[in-house]
Design a protein around this motif. Structure first.
Motif, short mmCIF file in Angstrom:
data_model
loop_
_atom_site.label_atom_id
_atom_site.label_comp_id
_atom_site.label_asym_id
_atom_site.label_seq_id
_atom_site.Cartn_x
_atom_site.Cartn_y
_atom_site.Cartn_z
N MET A 1 30.60 49.54 42.05
CA MET A 1 31.42 50.60 41.50
C MET A 1 30.53 51.53 40.67
O MET A 1 29.88 51.08 39.74
N ASN A 2 30.57 52.79 41.02
CA ASN A 2 29.78 53.79 40.31
C ASN A 2 30.47 55.14 40.19
O ASN A 2 29.90 56.05 39.61
N THR A 3 31.66 55.26 40.74
CA THR A 3 32.38 56.54 40.67
C THR A 3 33.79 56.29 40.14
O THR A 3 34.32 55.18 40.28
N PRO A 4 34.39 57.32 39.55
CA PRO A 4 35.78 57.16 39.09
C PRO A 4 36.70 56.69 40.21
O PRO A 4 37.57 55.83 39.99
N THR A 5 36.51 57.20 41.42
CA THR A 5 37.35 56.81 42.54
C THR A 5 37.26 55.32 42.81
O THR A 5 38.28 54.65 43.03
N GLU A 6 36.05 54.78 42.77
CA GLU A 6 35.88 53.34 43.02
C GLU A 6 36.59 52.50 41.96
O GLU A 6 37.22 51.49 42.28
N TYR A 7 36.49 52.89 40.70
CA TYR A 7 37.18 52.16 39.63
C TYR A 7 38.68 52.27 39.79
O TYR A 7 39.40 51.27 39.66
N LEU A 8 39.17 53.47 40.07
CA LEU A 8 40.62 53.67 40.23
C LEU A 8 41.15 52.91 41.44
O LEU A 8 42.27 52.39 41.39
N ASN A 9 40.36 52.83 42.52
CA ASN A 9 40.78 52.06 43.69
C ASN A 9 40.93 50.57 43.39
O ASN A 9 41.66 49.86 44.07
N LYS A 10 40.24 50.10 42.36
CA LYS A 10 40.36 48.69 41.92
C LYS A 10 41.41 48.56 40.82
O LYS A 10 41.51 47.51 40.17
N VAL A 128 30.75 52.54 31.36
CA VAL A 128 30.36 51.66 32.47
C VAL A 128 29.45 52.37 33.48
O VAL A 128 29.27 53.59 33.40
N PRO A 129 28.88 51.61 34.42
CA PRO A 129 28.00 52.20 35.43
C PRO A 129 28.65 53.38 36.15
O PRO A 129 29.86 53.41 36.39
N GLY A 130 27.78 54.35 36.46
CA GLY A 130 28.21 55.62 36.99
C GLY A 130 28.12 56.69 35.91
O GLY A 130 28.39 57.85 36.15
N SER A 131 27.71 56.28 34.72
CA SER A 131 27.60 57.16 33.56
C SER A 131 26.14 57.33 33.18
O SER A 131 25.27 56.60 33.65
#
Length: 190
Positions: A1-10, A128-131
């Motif tokens: 997970m490195n993008t807002p979309t990936e976090y939101l999908n989880k 978190v990662p992606g930042s």
């Protein structure tokens, strides 16, 4: 997970941040969507059903394996890799600091008197990662999902903080026997 979309999908409760500061009004109660994120925003994970062991003093890392199981989610920056242990579940917010009486010892530490923190609760978030913080990417050192902590997190982090403090305060030479005797007496009495 490195993008807002990936976090939101989880289904993880994230929010956009400018540096470490959330950009949403009333962020503690807000639910961010992908449209809230702008290019260059950092990703803050709200510590609602998760908690983060934030390792502010690198000396803490010497004692983690003695008292804690390594988690399935670890992240940090190049200047302090593995400085965040992320777990699923609830915990109480707690900071572990050296006493202000030891200022001459911790004055040059990057985070001053702070050793380690259990970052938890609705009033807390973690970048978190992606930042990117201070020009450094926040990256996963390990990500195999986010697991619950298998023991008592407060007790275990307390042991880590205590061992770290004793190590930092340990005399480099002379008076070592007196120091160890004094610590032993305090432990025996309490």
């Amino acid at each position: 997970m490195n993008t807002p979309t990936e976090y939101l999908n989880k289904n993880l409760p994230i929010l956009p941040c400018d540096g470490k500061r959330p950009t949403l009004n009333n962020w503690q109660e807000a639910t961010a969507t992908i449209s809230d994120f702008k290019p260059g925003d950092n990703i803050g994970l709200k510590m609602i059903n998760h908690f983060d062991i934030d390792i502010d003093n690198k000396e803490v890392k010497r004692f983690l394996s003695y008292y804690m199981e390594e988690p399935s989610a670890i992240y940090g920056r190049k200047s302090n890799p593995g400085s965040h242990y992320l777990y699923k579940g609830k915990a109480e917010f707690q900071q572990f600091n050296l006493s202000k009486h030891f200022k001459s010892i911790f004055v040059n530490f990057e985070h001053g008197s702070m050793l380690v923190e259990i970052r938890a609760g609705n009033q807390r978030q973690s970048i978190v990662p992606g930042s990117v913080i201070n020009g450094e990417k926040v990256e996963w050192q390990r990500f195999e999902g986010i697991s619950p902590y298998p023991g008592n997190i407060f007790d275990d982090v307390s042991k880590v903080a205590f061992a770290t403090a004793l190590s930092i305060l340990y005399p480099s030479k002379g008076n070592r026997n007196d120091y160890c005797y004094a610590v032993a007496c305090i432990l025996a009495k309490n």
